[in-house]
Design a protein around this motif. Sequence first.
Motif, PDB file in Angstrom:
ATOM      1  N   HIS A   1      10.476   0.681  11.351  1.00 29.92           N
ATOM      2  CA  HIS A   1       9.444   1.729  11.374  1.00 29.92           C
ATOM      3  C   HIS A   1       8.291   1.375  10.439  1.00 29.92           C
TER       4      HIS A   1
ATOM      5  N   MET B   1       2.678   6.847  10.257  1.00 30.59           N
ATOM      6  CA  MET B   1       2.649   5.762   9.268  1.00 30.59           C
ATOM      7  C   MET B   1       2.071   4.557  10.000  1.00 30.59           C
TER       8      MET B   1
ATOM      9  N   CYS C   1       0.444   6.452  -0.044  1.00 30.31           N
ATOM     10  CA  CYS C   1       0.917   7.549   0.818  1.00 30.31           C
ATOM     11  C   CYS C   1       2.262   8.124   0.393  1.00 30.31           C
ATOM     12  N   HIS C   2       2.994   7.423  -0.455  1.00 32.93           N
ATOM     13  CA  HIS C   2       4.335   7.893  -0.845  1.00 32.93           C
ATOM     14  C   HIS C   2       4.478   7.973  -2.356  1.00 32.93           C
TER      15      HIS C   2
ATOM     16  N   ILE D   1       1.613  13.216  11.210  1.00 34.01           N
ATOM     17  CA  ILE D   1       0.838  12.126  10.613  1.00 34.01           C
ATOM     18  C   ILE D   1       1.588  10.810  10.816  1.00 34.01           C
TER      19      ILE D   1
ATOM     20  N   HIS E   1       2.702  -2.232   9.468  1.00 31.50           N
ATOM     21  CA  HIS E   1       2.521  -3.242   8.420  1.00 31.50           C
ATOM     22  C   HIS E   1       2.975  -4.580   8.993  1.00 31.50           C
TER      23      HIS E   1
ATOM     24  N   LEU F   1      14.741   1.791   9.554  1.00 29.70           N
ATOM     25  CA  LEU F   1      13.585   2.238   8.762  1.00 29.70           C
ATOM     26  C   LEU F   1      12.638   1.079   8.475  1.00 29.70           C
TER      27      LEU F   1
ATOM     28  N   TYR G   1      18.734   9.888   4.925  1.00 29.59           N
ATOM     29  CA  TYR G   1      19.464   8.737   5.461  1.00 29.59           C
ATOM     30  C   TYR G   1      20.457   8.182   4.449  1.00 29.59           C
TER      31      TYR G   1
ATOM     32  N   VAL H   1       5.770   7.606  14.030  1.00 30.28           N
ATOM     33  CA  VAL H   1       5.303   8.987  13.889  1.00 30.28           C
ATOM     34  C   VAL H   1       6.340   9.920  14.491  1.00 30.28           C
ATOM     35  N   GLY H   2       6.363  11.182  14.033  1.00 28.51           N
ATOM     36  CA  GLY H   2       7.192  12.187  14.686  1.00 28.51           C
ATOM     37  C   GLY H   2       8.497  12.502  13.981  1.00 28.51           C
ATOM     38  N   VAL H   3       8.924  11.663  13.039  1.00 32.74           N
ATOM     39  CA  VAL H   3      10.164  11.984  12.327  1.00 32.74           C
ATOM     40  C   VAL H   3       9.888  13.049  11.266  1.00 32.74           C
ATOM     41  N   TRP H   4       8.741  12.911  10.565  1.00 31.88           N
ATOM     42  CA  TRP H   4       8.428  13.810   9.460  1.00 31.88           C
ATOM     43  C   TRP H   4       7.260  14.728   9.774  1.00 31.88           C
ATOM     44  N   GLY H   5       6.648  14.560  10.931  1.00 31.89           N
ATOM     45  CA  GLY H   5       5.505  15.402  11.280  1.00 31.89           C
ATOM     46  C   GLY H   5       4.520  14.648  12.160  1.00 31.89           C
TER      47      GLY H   5
ATOM     48  N   ASP I   1       0.811  -1.221   0.000  1.00 30.70           N
ATOM     49  CA  ASP I   1       0.000   0.000   0.000  1.00 30.70           C
ATOM     50  C   ASP I   1       0.846   1.274   0.000  1.00 30.70           C
ATOM     51  N   CYS I   2       2.164   1.131  -0.072  1.00 29.07           N
ATOM     52  CA  CYS I   2       3.063   2.297   0.015  1.00 29.07           C
ATOM     53  C   CYS I   2       2.676   3.425  -0.957  1.00 29.07           C
TER      54      CYS I   2
HETATM   55  C1  HEC Z   1      -1.300   5.524   5.331  1.00 30.87           C
HETATM   56  C2  HEC Z   1      -0.126   6.189   4.775  1.00 30.87           C
HETATM   57  C3  HEC Z   1       1.178   5.412   4.638  1.00 30.87           C
HETATM   58  C4  HEC Z   1       1.395   4.178   4.065  1.00 30.87           C
HETATM   59  C5  HEC Z   1       0.367   3.222   3.499  1.00 30.87           C
HETATM   60  C6  HEC Z   1       2.830   3.976   4.088  1.00 30.87           C
HETATM   61  N1  HEC Z   1       3.457   5.044   4.678  1.00 30.87           N
HETATM   62 FE1  HEC Z   1       5.458   5.249   4.942  1.00 30.87          FE
HETATM   63  N2  HEC Z   1       5.124   6.970   5.980  1.00 30.87           N
HETATM   64  C7  HEC Z   1       3.889   7.585   6.147  1.00 30.87           C
HETATM   65  C8  HEC Z   1       4.049   8.744   7.000  1.00 30.87           C
HETATM   66  C9  HEC Z   1       2.939   9.696   7.422  1.00 30.87           C
HETATM   67  C10 HEC Z   1       5.424   8.793   7.345  1.00 30.87           C
HETATM   68  C11 HEC Z   1       6.120   9.793   8.286  1.00 30.87           C
HETATM   69  C12 HEC Z   1       6.127   9.180   9.703  1.00 30.87           C
HETATM   70  C13 HEC Z   1       6.923   9.997  10.688  1.00 30.87           C
HETATM   71  O1  HEC Z   1       6.868  11.247  10.637  1.00 30.87           O
HETATM   72  O2  HEC Z   1       7.594   9.389  11.540  1.00 30.87           O
HETATM   73  C14 HEC Z   1       6.067   7.682   6.667  1.00 30.87           C
HETATM   74  C15 HEC Z   1       7.430   7.406   6.719  1.00 30.87           C
HETATM   75  C16 HEC Z   1       8.064   6.435   5.979  1.00 30.87           C
HETATM   76  C17 HEC Z   1       9.493   6.228   5.930  1.00 30.87           C
HETATM   77  C18 HEC Z   1      10.530   7.059   6.693  1.00 30.87           C
HETATM   78  C19 HEC Z   1      10.550   6.576   8.134  1.00 30.87           C
HETATM   79  C20 HEC Z   1      11.473   7.377   9.046  1.00 30.87           C
HETATM   80  O3  HEC Z   1      11.581   6.983  10.216  1.00 30.87           O
HETATM   81  O4  HEC Z   1      12.071   8.375   8.615  1.00 30.87           O
HETATM   82  C21 HEC Z   1       9.711   5.165   5.094  1.00 30.87           C
HETATM   83  C22 HEC Z   1      11.066   4.543   4.742  1.00 30.87           C
HETATM   84  C23 HEC Z   1       8.432   4.701   4.649  1.00 30.87           C
HETATM   85  N3  HEC Z   1       7.460   5.502   5.192  1.00 30.87           N
HETATM   86  C24 HEC Z   1       8.234   3.638   3.796  1.00 30.87           C
HETATM   87  C25 HEC Z   1       7.002   3.071   3.540  1.00 30.87           C
HETATM   88  C26 HEC Z   1       6.814   1.826   2.849  1.00 30.87           C
HETATM   89  C27 HEC Z   1       7.936   0.968   2.289  1.00 30.87           C
HETATM   90  C28 HEC Z   1       5.485   1.593   2.785  1.00 30.87           C
HETATM   91  C29 HEC Z   1       4.750   0.401   2.201  1.00 30.87           C
HETATM   92  C30 HEC Z   1       5.010  -0.873   2.851  1.00 30.87           C
HETATM   93  C31 HEC Z   1       4.821   2.716   3.453  1.00 30.87           C
HETATM   94  N4  HEC Z   1       5.784   3.573   3.892  1.00 30.87           N
HETATM   95  C32 HEC Z   1       3.457   2.840   3.588  1.00 30.87           C
HETATM   96  C33 HEC Z   1       2.685   7.164   5.622  1.00 30.87           C
HETATM   97  C34 HEC Z   1       2.473   5.940   5.013  1.00 30.87           C
END
Ligand code: HEC
Length: 141
Positions: free
Chosen positions: A104, A118, A72-73, A116, A121, A101, A91, A110-114, A68-69
């Motif tokens: 995570h 994540m 959101c990304h 909202i 999974h 990571l 990084y 939460v808290g690294v980028w704001g 589902d990445c």
């Molecule tokens: C529902 C939305 C959502 C989904 C789905 C999602 N992410 Fe994220 N992701 C975020 C958000 C919001 C952050 C910032 C979290 C924070 O500030 O710590 C983030 C942060 C990250 C980071 C940086 C983490 C850090 O500590 O700096 C990585 C890498 C990442 N996502 C990878 C993925 C991958 C790979 C997937 C799929 C398996 C995924 N994300 C699915 C919302 C999402």
Amino acid sequence: MKLNKTLSVAALAAAILATSCGGSGSKTETSTPAPAATAPAQQELSPEERHKDNPDFAAGLALVKQNDCPSCHMVDRKIVGPSYNDVSDKYELTAANVEKLASHVITGNVGVWGEIPMPAHPSLSKEDAELMVTYVLLLKK
Ligand code: HEC
């Protein structure tokens, strides 16, 4: 008579213009160094091209697409989560960062980028999460 004179003035003006254009044109040509023209072209290779011999890049990209990445990304634009380019700027690609990571992604964070979060999974294997993070960090320019 009068018409002929006007015509020849115009022809002369055109000849002067043509000469001055030709002059500046050849000047630009000689002042462009060939190596400088090829260097930026190499940096503009897409990440896919740069890492075409790295199986982790292709495997990580495929896993990201299956999960589902992308909801959101994006690679180059922040949507719900940070862009992959921003993550790879932050990084270095080290074993410790990949492990952190990936954890995570699996447990959520939460808290690294704001503000909202994540979501977690929990069904992802550590291996798959690490491949996806490796793909993201390989995007670094
Ligand atoms: C529902 C939305 C959502 C989904 C789905 C999602 N992410 Fe994220 N992701 C975020 C958000 C919001 C952050 C910032 C979290 C924070 O500030 O710590 C983030 C942060 C990250 C980071 C940086 C983490 C850090 O500590 O700096 C990585 C890498 C990442 N996502 C990878 C993925 C991958 C790979 C997937 C799929 C398996 C995924 N994300 C699915 C919302 C999402």
